[in-house]
Design a protein around this motif. Structure first.
Motif, short mmCIF file in Angstrom:
data_model
loop_
_atom_site.label_atom_id
_atom_site.label_comp_id
_atom_site.label_asym_id
_atom_site.label_seq_id
_atom_site.Cartn_x
_atom_site.Cartn_y
_atom_site.Cartn_z
N ASN A 1 0.80 -1.20 0.00
CA ASN A 1 0.00 0.00 0.00
C ASN A 1 0.84 1.26 0.00
O ASN A 1 0.32 2.33 -0.13
CB ASN A 1 -1.00 -0.02 1.14
N GLY A 2 2.14 1.14 0.18
CA GLY A 2 3.02 2.29 0.03
C GLY A 2 3.08 3.24 1.21
O GLY A 2 3.52 4.37 1.05
N LEU A 3 2.63 2.84 2.39
CA LEU A 3 2.69 3.74 3.54
C LEU A 3 4.12 3.96 4.03
O LEU A 3 4.43 5.02 4.55
CB LEU A 3 1.83 3.20 4.69
N ILE A 4 4.98 2.98 3.89
CA ILE A 4 6.36 3.10 4.36
C ILE A 4 7.32 3.13 3.17
O ILE A 4 8.16 4.00 3.07
CB ILE A 4 6.72 1.96 5.33
N ASN A 5 7.21 2.16 2.30
CA ASN A 5 8.06 2.08 1.12
C ASN A 5 7.31 2.63 -0.09
O ASN A 5 6.09 2.60 -0.13
CB ASN A 5 8.45 0.62 0.84
N ARG A 6 8.05 3.11 -1.06
CA ARG A 6 7.42 3.51 -2.34
C ARG A 6 7.10 2.23 -3.08
O ARG A 6 7.99 1.42 -3.36
CB ARG A 6 8.39 4.38 -3.13
N THR A 7 5.83 1.99 -3.38
CA THR A 7 5.39 0.73 -3.96
C THR A 7 4.69 0.98 -5.29
O THR A 7 3.77 1.80 -5.37
CB THR A 7 4.43 0.00 -2.98
N LEU A 8 5.12 0.25 -6.31
CA LEU A 8 4.56 0.39 -7.65
C LEU A 8 4.17 -0.98 -8.19
O LEU A 8 4.89 -1.96 -7.98
CB LEU A 8 5.60 1.00 -8.59
N ARG A 9 3.06 -1.04 -8.88
CA ARG A 9 2.67 -2.26 -9.60
C ARG A 9 3.11 -2.05 -11.04
O ARG A 9 2.68 -1.09 -11.68
CB ARG A 9 1.17 -2.48 -9.48
N VAL A 10 3.96 -2.93 -11.53
CA VAL A 10 4.56 -2.73 -12.86
C VAL A 10 4.39 -4.00 -13.69
O VAL A 10 4.06 -5.08 -13.17
CB VAL A 10 6.06 -2.38 -12.75
N CYS A 11 4.62 -3.85 -14.97
CA CYS A 11 4.59 -4.99 -15.88
C CYS A 11 6.03 -5.19 -16.38
O CYS A 11 6.68 -4.26 -16.83
CB CYS A 11 3.66 -4.70 -17.05
N ASP A 12 6.52 -6.43 -16.25
CA ASP A 12 7.89 -6.77 -16.63
C ASP A 12 7.84 -8.02 -17.49
O ASP A 12 7.46 -9.09 -17.00
CB ASP A 12 8.72 -7.01 -15.35
N ASP A 13 8.20 -7.90 -18.74
CA ASP A 13 8.15 -9.02 -19.68
C ASP A 13 6.78 -9.71 -19.67
O ASP A 13 6.67 -10.93 -19.67
CB ASP A 13 9.23 -10.06 -19.35
N GLY A 14 5.72 -8.89 -19.61
CA GLY A 14 4.37 -9.42 -19.64
C GLY A 14 3.87 -9.97 -18.31
O GLY A 14 2.76 -10.47 -18.23
N ARG A 15 4.67 -9.91 -17.27
CA ARG A 15 4.26 -10.40 -15.94
C ARG A 15 4.06 -9.22 -15.01
O ARG A 15 4.82 -8.26 -15.03
CB ARG A 15 5.34 -11.32 -15.37
N GLU A 16 3.03 -9.32 -14.17
CA GLU A 16 2.78 -8.27 -13.20
C GLU A 16 3.73 -8.46 -12.01
O GLU A 16 3.91 -9.58 -11.53
CB GLU A 16 1.34 -8.29 -12.73
N ARG A 17 4.30 -7.36 -11.57
CA ARG A 17 5.25 -7.38 -10.47
C ARG A 17 4.96 -6.23 -9.51
O ARG A 17 4.26 -5.28 -9.86
CB ARG A 17 6.69 -7.21 -10.97
N VAL A 18 5.52 -6.32 -8.32
CA VAL A 18 5.48 -5.24 -7.35
C VAL A 18 6.92 -4.76 -7.17
O VAL A 18 7.79 -5.54 -6.80
CB VAL A 18 4.89 -5.70 -5.99
N LEU A 19 7.15 -3.50 -7.47
CA LEU A 19 8.47 -2.90 -7.35
C LEU A 19 8.44 -1.95 -6.16
O LEU A 19 7.53 -1.12 -6.05
CB LEU A 19 8.81 -2.13 -8.63
N GLN A 20 9.39 -2.10 -5.25
CA GLN A 20 9.42 -1.26 -4.06
C GLN A 20 10.77 -0.60 -3.87
O GLN A 20 11.81 -1.25 -4.01
CB GLN A 20 9.14 -2.08 -2.79
N ARG A 21 10.71 0.68 -3.52
CA ARG A 21 11.91 1.38 -3.07
C ARG A 21 11.86 1.36 -1.55
O ARG A 21 10.92 1.88 -0.95
CB ARG A 21 11.92 2.82 -3.57
N LEU A 22 12.86 0.73 -0.94
CA LEU A 22 12.90 0.66 0.52
C LEU A 22 13.10 2.04 1.12
O LEU A 22 13.92 2.83 0.63
CB LEU A 22 14.04 -0.24 0.99
N ASN A 23 12.39 2.32 2.18
CA ASN A 23 12.54 3.57 2.90
C ASN A 23 13.70 3.39 3.87
O ASN A 23 13.55 2.85 4.96
CB ASN A 23 11.25 3.91 3.65
N THR A 24 14.87 3.86 3.46
CA THR A 24 16.07 3.67 4.29
C THR A 24 16.12 4.65 5.47
O THR A 24 17.00 4.53 6.31
CB THR A 24 17.35 3.77 3.44
N SER A 25 15.17 5.57 5.54
CA SER A 25 15.05 6.39 6.75
C SER A 25 14.42 5.57 7.87
O SER A 25 14.72 5.76 9.04
CB SER A 25 14.19 7.63 6.48
#
Length: 186
Positions: A1-25
């Motif tokens: 849900n992206g409350l802590i980490n930046r969370t994106l739903r992406v398509c990679d080679d035709g597959r759905e994925r969840v990409l997250q940027r860790l909140n290093t703070s």
């Protein structure tokens, strides 16, 4: 849900994925976070394969160099990717007592499945964050405060659960409240 980490739903080679940027703070030891994620997801995958865990297990998608996460040198950001689990949704607040109950069942199954994972396999990311005894005590304290977040209709079921749970925990899981479960944070 992206409350802590930046969370994106992406398509990679035709597959759905969840990409997250860790909140290093919040997660100041991202190496430990990723080591924990790998240990926990691998363990849960084995538990599921053995028929001891019925829930879907997140699968980390490795980088091209087979690492569990990508670190960008320009800004020192940490990124990880999971396969998307179809037919899932996230909720910040349960809509009903039934939804809260299902979340509790799922969390109980998660903790039970992790009970066989040696604590040495994971590191502590945030001090005492995954301490069941501390969480249980905090839950009791939160029930005595005014309801600020709109959990309408849930206080009574939670109070009943709080009254009934300690003896049940002592009887069926004597070490659960003493065990310090540290798992994949984030």
């Amino acid at each position: 849900n992206g409350l802590i980490n930046r969370t994106l739903r992406v398509c990679d080679d035709g597959r759905e994925r969840v990409l997250q940027r860790l909140n290093t703070s919040v997660f100041r030891a991202p190496e430990t976070v990723m080591r924990n994620c790998h240990a926990v997801t691998a363990h849960l995958g084995r538990e599921r394969a053995a028929g001891r865990y019925a829930y879907a297990v997140l699968e980390l998608v490795p980088t091209l160099s087979a690492a569990p996460a990508l670190t960008l040198t320009a800004d020192a950001s940490w990124w990880r990717m999971y396969d998307y689990v179809p037919d899932t949704r996230t909720h910040d607040v349960p809509d009903s007592a039934e939804m809260a109950g299902e979340a509790a069942r799922g969390f109980g199954a998660f903790v039970r499945a992790l009970s066989a994972l040696p604590t040495a396999a994971v590191g502590e990311v945030i001090p005492a964050f995954h301490d069941p005894a501390r969480r249980y005590t905090a839950r009791g304290a939160s029930l005595s405060r005014p309801n600020r977040r709109g959990y309408k209709g849930l206080r009574q079921p939670v109070r009943c659960s709080a009254q009934e749970q300690p003896s049940g925990l002592r009887d069926s899981h004597t070490d659960l409240l003493d065990r310090r479960t540290r798992c994949c944070a984030g």
